[in-house]
Design a protein around this motif. Structure first.
Motif, PDB file in Angstrom:
ATOM      1  N   SER A 515      53.644  44.557  40.173  1.00 29.97           N
ATOM      2  CA  SER A 515      54.882  45.925  40.112  1.00 29.97           C
ATOM      3  C   SER A 515      56.070  45.767  41.191  1.00 29.97           C
ATOM      4  O   SER A 515      56.801  46.465  40.347  1.00 29.97           O
ATOM      5  CB  SER A 515      53.314  46.227  41.311  1.00 29.97           C
ATOM      6  OG  SER A 515      52.368  46.941  40.657  1.00 29.97           O
ATOM      7  N   THR A 516      55.671  45.076  41.730  1.00 28.47           N
ATOM      8  CA  THR A 516      57.511  44.330  42.458  1.00 28.47           C
ATOM      9  C   THR A 516      58.528  44.311  41.286  1.00 28.47           C
ATOM     10  O   THR A 516      59.340  44.720  41.887  1.00 28.47           O
ATOM     11  CB  THR A 516      57.155  43.536  43.952  1.00 28.47           C
ATOM     12  OG1 THR A 516      56.465  44.200  44.576  1.00 28.47           O
ATOM     13  CG2 THR A 516      58.738  43.805  44.023  1.00 28.47           C
ATOM     14  N   LYS A 517      58.087  43.418  40.202  1.00 27.50           N
ATOM     15  CA  LYS A 517      58.580  42.997  39.116  1.00 27.50           C
ATOM     16  C   LYS A 517      59.133  43.706  38.750  1.00 27.50           C
ATOM     17  O   LYS A 517      60.660  44.181  37.956  1.00 27.50           O
ATOM     18  CB  LYS A 517      58.364  41.655  38.919  1.00 27.50           C
ATOM     19  CG  LYS A 517      58.769  40.782  37.786  1.00 27.50           C
ATOM     20  CD  LYS A 517      58.652  39.768  37.385  1.00 27.50           C
ATOM     21  CE  LYS A 517      59.496  39.736  35.631  1.00 27.50           C
ATOM     22  NZ  LYS A 517      59.171  38.386  35.312  1.00 27.50           N
ATOM     23  N   SER A 518      58.223  44.890  38.574  1.00 29.65           N
ATOM     24  CA  SER A 518      58.537  45.731  36.962  1.00 29.65           C
ATOM     25  C   SER A 518      59.364  46.663  38.071  1.00 29.65           C
ATOM     26  O   SER A 518      59.958  47.287  37.466  1.00 29.65           O
ATOM     27  CB  SER A 518      57.239  46.544  36.817  1.00 29.65           C
ATOM     28  OG  SER A 518      57.786  47.592  36.164  1.00 29.65           O
ATOM     29  N   SER A 519      59.706  47.300  39.164  1.00 28.82           N
ATOM     30  CA  SER A 519      59.688  48.381  39.549  1.00 28.82           C
ATOM     31  C   SER A 519      61.529  47.692  40.559  1.00 28.82           C
ATOM     32  O   SER A 519      62.389  48.675  39.678  1.00 28.82           O
ATOM     33  CB  SER A 519      59.573  49.089  41.629  1.00 28.82           C
ATOM     34  OG  SER A 519      58.118  49.166  41.313  1.00 28.82           O
ATOM     35  N   ILE A 520      61.767  46.753  40.754  1.00 28.20           N
ATOM     36  CA  ILE A 520      63.210  45.916  40.854  1.00 28.20           C
ATOM     37  C   ILE A 520      63.379  45.904  39.289  1.00 28.20           C
ATOM     38  O   ILE A 520      64.974  46.549  38.953  1.00 28.20           O
ATOM     39  CB  ILE A 520      63.057  44.924  41.689  1.00 28.20           C
ATOM     40  CG1 ILE A 520      62.247  44.260  43.178  1.00 28.20           C
ATOM     41  CG2 ILE A 520      64.208  43.928  41.394  1.00 28.20           C
ATOM     42  CD1 ILE A 520      61.985  42.992  43.254  1.00 28.20           C
ATOM     43  N   SER A 521      62.976  45.697  38.397  1.00 32.93           N
ATOM     44  CA  SER A 521      63.479  45.113  36.917  1.00 32.93           C
ATOM     45  C   SER A 521      64.025  47.086  36.687  1.00 32.93           C
ATOM     46  O   SER A 521      64.809  47.267  36.578  1.00 32.93           O
ATOM     47  CB  SER A 521      62.675  44.603  36.176  1.00 32.93           C
ATOM     48  OG  SER A 521      62.286  43.218  36.317  1.00 32.93           O
TER      49      SER A 521
END
Length: 849
Positions: A515-521
């Protein structure tokens, strides 16, 4: 009772081994953590003792910005050259030497890449000659401005030799030097603590590492004969005043070592955390094992009651068995922990560049932790079965051994209460309502949540297991396996709960990081209006940088509309330490990052002006026209006037200062560059031209926006893999739990299995029945873990929404893999019990009592 307990224990050696193995693994992590930190701690003590050997007193200027753990190294203020003369004039000083030694000198090796260092600093210093500690092994001292020496460790890592022409990155862009010598240290050491060192002439070191001449990072002082170091320290401090830190060499060595040990405590806490997970899972295993043992020994214990054994004696018998298991597990776990600690210390020493390790020792904390944890966990887990054993009536000795189902009302109520407590703690911790105890509150919430779900699991185990087992009901062994797995909901639930903990943690961490990776991306895709980005992956305390001239040359390339170079550093703004940024072109705030002004003008920035985010303005009570003192790392404090306020955004610096101020940052070079193309221009055409401009900046690359985002989020993938590997330990323990449960269950059902074999159930069918039972239980545990882990992960993501984690990503592919893993775990766990069941002698089993 004591002799009877020992005979019972020794008669079931396999049960003893399986019961204690989970505790062995948990104790191994606990003792290993203490052995690791003790070994590395003593190693660093020796490193710094060597580094300051021969230094009686050390003088350094106080840093302007105090730096916390994991925030890099503080920038020491230069000591003026005239101060060295003042020190020499202090009574009792035999000699004073000005030293330049600062982190940030990166050698470009023979392969054209920067020689990296994962941990130890990369020091650029001035050569002050050989000593009892420093030895010149090859070549000569540097004399010209373009001559350097490197230590033997760096020469080997970079594959360079005397006479080679190499590039070195410092506070300034790449410069070429000739290696004229290679040095080492007494005792045949290539470096001290794996530190990479480049030695320049004094004037060059001052310019490249300090940014100014006639200054040093510190002054080392040798005391005259008969002068005590403490007294000389006090005399020098009195002569210089409060702007300097004056310490004995022993004090500097101890403080430097203590700082590194504090950093090591982070790794210690990680290892102890995984030990806690292993022990939590092991508790379920031990609880289940002793519950089954008590059930199997119902008639035996009843006979003891009939011949006069009291309830306390029965409890003592079970607890004594638990103590024996705990003691054996603690001894084995301590031994394994010493081995693991030594191995991790060896790996750390090699990965950090060749740290000379002190001898491995077993600190008292490792012994106390091993036996304390091993005994307490085992005995606590055995208490409930012990109490249950004490309640067996003597009349049971005249009845068939049986384990009747007990009502689930009490355990369900208890489970609901514990789960509610866990949910409340998680709400307080994740919602920021726990004050200064946030981490403890969250960890407590997770622990209570796991225990609560485990207590509630018997309520749902029978219907869910029945549903899962229905998949195999077309086959007679499958039907029997389904019935066996559902016949004792408590036992099934506890066995599945052990696997649930490991898979829940893996799932929860995966949900959070994905979720963190998706949000940052997603945020970067939406907010960064740049087709190309210059940057690199940070592997040390300082970010990779590049020559600011690249920005000017890139702006002149055909097809380039706008180029913005980003600088950043920690600064003291008012009474708080915070991150500040600078942009080579302040218009990039609006044109590339889409910043929106809420007050004032954010399109331009004067030399004495600053921009702040709306969050900073609100928290500090600032408005356009407010003045704020800003202390940067390499300059005196300066007062800036707020000229504009922009809407807070995760990609925008909280405070923006003029680009001219970046020369006083810790790293006065850009750490990222954003390139916006003209309409119709192709990134594929511009990218190779920018790569050519970056030829002298090997730490960074230019990539399109998607590749840059992937580069920046890659550490999250690496972190996830590391956690998944470590959490496999919990799954391994869960496998042991299923093996233990099935092995004891086979013993418990010896007569039943004999009757099944007698009426025609073949060996292969018997093995299939046991395997189906194991698969159903393990898949149930996997599904339960996925559900719990997804819930915990989603809760954390929701709590982090205000921090920019807005996307909830459920890793469906990973979840499917975990279900498959659960099935595989069941098959593996069933092998030994299934083989034992298939080999049961039919006649002997029928006669078994």
């Amino acid at each position: 009772m004591f002799r009877a307990t020992l005979k019972s224990l020794l008669a079931r050696k396999l049960r003893l081994i399986l019961s204690g193995l989970a505790v062995v693994l948990g104790v191994m992590f606990v003792s290993g953590a203490f052995v690791l930190t003790d070994t590395l701690g003593r190693s660093f003590d020796a490193v710094f003792a060597d580094a300051y050997e021969g230094v009686d007193v050390n003088v350094a200027a106080k840093p302007r910005i105090e730096v916390g753990d994991f925030e890099g190294d503080a920038v020491a203020m230069p000591v003026p050259a005239e101060t060295v003369e003042r020190i020499r004039n202090v009574a009792g000083v035999a000699d004073a030497t000005g030293i330049v030694a600062a982190d940030g000198a990166r050698l470009i090796g023979s392969n054209g890449k920067v020689v990296t260092s994962f941990g130890p600093p990369q020091i650029g210093a001035n050569w002050v000659g050989v000593s009892d500690l420093v030895q010149l092994r090859e070549g000569r001292e540097p004399q010209a401005d373009d001559e350097i020496l490197v230590n033997a460790g760096l020469a080997k890592a970079g594959q360079v030799a005397v006479g080679d022409r190499v590039g070195v990155l410092t506070l300034e862009p790449k410069q070429e030097f000739t290696i004229v010598g290679i040095f080492g240290y007494s005792g045949g050491r290539d470096s001290i603590g794996g530190v990479n060192e480049v030695m320049f002439t004094t004037p060059v070191a001052q310019q490249l590492m300090l940014g100014q001449g006639d200054a040093f990072t510190n002054v080392t002082v040798t005391a005259a004969d008969g002068v005590a170091n403490d007294r000389l320290r006090d005399d020098i401090a009195a002569a210089l005043g409060a702007d300097f830190e004056v310490k004995t060499g022993a004090e500097v060595s101890a403080e430097a070592s203590a700082t590194l040990k504090e950093g090591l405590s982070f790794f210690n806490r990680i290892l102890l955390g995984f030990a806690a997970v292993a022990l939590l899972v092991g508790t379920f295993l031990i609880l289940n094992t002793f519950s089954i043992i008590v059930a199997q020994r119902t008639r035996e214990l009843a006979l003891m009651r009939a011949v006069g054994a009291g309830r306390r004696q029965i409890i003592g018998s079970v607890v004594l068995e638990a103590v024996a298991v705990g003691l054996l597990a603690s001894v084995l776990g301590l031994g394994a922990g010493v081995g693991i600690g030594a191995l991790l210390a060896y790996l750390f020493g090699n990965l950090s560049g060749g740290l000379d390790l002190a001898g491995v020792a077993v600190p008292p904390a490792a012994v106390i932790g091993a036996f304390g944890v091993g005994l307490i966990i085992t005995v606590v887990a055995a208490l409930l079965p012990a109490l249950r054993a004490s309640r067996i009536p003597p009349i049971a000795a005249m009845q068939d051994v049986a384990t009747p189902d007990r009502p689930l009302t009490k355990v369900t109520v208890a489970g609901a209460a514990v789960t509610s407590t866990g949910a409340t703690l998680l709400f307080l911790g994740l919602g920021g309502h726990a004050g200064g105890n946030t981490l403890i509150t969250i960890l407590g919430g997770v622990l209570f949540a796991f225990i609560g779900v485990a207590l509630l699991t018997p309520l749902i185990s029978r219907p869910v297991v029945g549903l899962l087992g229905g998949i195999f009901s077309w086959w007679m062994p499958g039907k029997l396996g389904r019935l066996n797995s559902g016949r004792n909901p408590r036992r099934t639930a506890i066995t599945a709960a052990a696997l649930m903990v490991g898979i829940a943690l893996v799932t929860g961490v995966t949900v959070i990081l994905d979720s963190t990776k998706s949000s940052i991306s997603g945020l970067a895709q939406d907010k960064i209006k740049a087709e190309l980005v210059i940057g690199g992956a940070q592997t040390g305390p300082r970010p990779p940088t590049f020559d600011p001239v690249v920005l000017e040359k890139t702006a002149a390339l055909p097809g380039v509309a706008l180029v913005g170079g980003a600088y950043g550093d920690l600064a003291q703004v008012g009474d708080e330490r915070t991150w500040v940024g600078a942009n080579s072109d302040v218009s990039t705030l609006t044109r590339i990052f889409g910043a929106r002004a809420t007050a004032g003008d954010i399109s331009r920035l004067g030399p004495d002006q600053m921009l702040v985010s709306s969050d900073v303005a609100a928290s500090r009570g600032l408005s356009v026209g407010s003045t704020v003192p800003v202390q940067l790392a390499r300059a005196e404090a300066k007062t800036y006037t707020v000229s504009g306020i922009y809407e807070a955004d995760e990609l925008l610096d909280p405070i923006t200062v003029p680009v001219t101020a970046a020369q006083d940052f810790t790293v006065p070079q850009p750490i990222a560059g954003f390139i916006q193309l003209t309409p119709g221009a192709q990134a594929a055409d511009v990218l190779p031209r920018v790569e050519t401009l970056l030829a002298d900046s090997p730490e960074v690359t230019v990539a399109d926006r998607d590749a840059f985002i992937e580069q920046q989020t890659k550490p999250l993938d690496d972190l996830l893999r590391m956690i998944q590997i470590l959490l496999l330990l919990a799954i391994v323990i869960a496998v042991l739990g299923i093996i233990n449960t099935l092995a004891l269950s086979v013993l418990e059902r010896t007569r039943e299995l004999g009757l099944l074999r007698a009426v025609g159930l073949g060996r292969a069918q018997t093995m299939g029945m046991i395997t189906i039972e194991a698969v159903v239980i393990s898949v149930f545990g996997a599904l339960l873990g996925i559900a719990v882990g997804s819930g915990l992960g989603a809760a954390v993501v929701e709590a982090l929404r205000d921090e920019g984690i807005t996307d909830l990503v459920l890793p469906w592919a990973d979840m499917g893999t975990m279900v498959g893993l659960g099935a595989l775990v069941g098959v593996i766990a069933a092998v030994i019990p299934a083989v034992r069941a298939a080999r049961i002698d039919v006649l002997g089993a029928i006669a078994h009592d």
